[in-house]
Scaffold this active site. Structure first.
Site, PDB file in Angstrom:
ATOM      1  CD  GLU A   1      -1.043  -2.359  -5.121  1.00  0.00           C
ATOM      2  OE1 GLU A   1      -0.093  -1.895  -5.805  1.00  0.00           O
ATOM      3  OE2 GLU A   1      -1.000  -2.479  -3.897  1.00  0.00           O
TER       4      GLU A   1
ATOM      5  CB  CYS B   1      -0.919   0.008   1.219  1.00  0.00           C
ATOM      6  SG  CYS B   1      -1.976   1.461   1.313  1.00  0.00           S
TER       7      CYS B   1
END
Length: 232
Positions: free
Chosen positions: A104, A2
């Site tokens: 992402e 992340c």
């Protein structure tokens, strides 16, 4: 992993979570990046309810010789919390990192396609986090944090093999509890969040640059490769 996330919604839900108003200093963020100060929820030493603090995203180990050591530690793998950089924080300095989505990137050959991932209904949530206090020469103090990551669920695995550890709401108190020191019980909270409760959509390359921090980062864009790695 992340490396970028979003905290854009109005924040009355944080008041419910904290048991009090989160106070000033919070504004909508659309492209939060490592190295920036981010809001986290942790238990203060003298109160039982949560308190919000702004910590540098990129954990600086207590024993580091300089703050530069935190540059790459913005994530901590759930299966590596016994490493020296994270061991004590995992046992005694856990926190919640509020968010309402994250980015992402799926890699297809030479193309990196960004996705915005969030929960169904755009519900806000909290990542599992760790924090640390670094004291340098001359009394300099920096408090910093990392977001824990876990194996990706079936919904996200075709984008990336890992995902941030999103905690169920019922687990918040257990994660923050200062008396909870059993690693097995804590690690059980870091399972992949259910994929059937998540949504992902392609967005444009504005999110590649941390200077872009506005609603345009969330705008839907056609996939650069002309295809999606999954349906949903």
């Amino acid at each position: 992993m992340c490396g970028r996330y979003v905290l854009s919604q109005p924040l009355p839900w944080l008041k419910d979570l904290l048991g009090k108003d989160p106070g000033p200093g919070l504004r909508p963020r659309y492209n939060i990046a490592p190295g920036q100060d981010v809001p986290v929820i942790r238990l203060p030493s003298t109160e039982g309810e949560g308190a919000i603090a702004f910590l540098r995203w990129g954990l600086i180990p207590r024993w580091a010789k300089s703050p530069a050591a935190g540059g790459g530690l913005f994530n901590a793998r759930a299966d590596s919390t016994e490493k020296p950089a994270f061991r004590e924080a995992f046992r005694a300095r856990r926190c919640l990192v509020p968010a309402d989505g994250f980015y992402e990137w799926a890699v297809r050959g030479s193309v990196r396609q960004p996705y915005f991932v969030h929960l169904e209904g755009n519900k806000p949530f909290c990542f599992a986090g760790l924090w640390e206090r670094w004291e340098g020469p001359g009394g300099a103090v920096i408090e910093s944090c990392a977001i824990l990551t876990t194996e990706a669920n079936r919904f996200l695995k075709n984008i990336h093999p890992r995902m941030p550890a999103i905690l169920p709401r019922l687990a918040y108190a257990s994660w923050l509890a200062p008396g909870e020191r059993k690693p097995a019980l804590l690690k059980a909270l870091l399972a992949p969040y259910p994929g059937d409760e998540m949504v992902a959509r392609t967005v444009g390359n504005r999110v590649n640059h941390p200077a872009n921090d506005d609603p345009g980062c969330l705008e839907v864009a056609p996939p650069a490769t002309g295809e999606l790695p999954f349906e949903g």
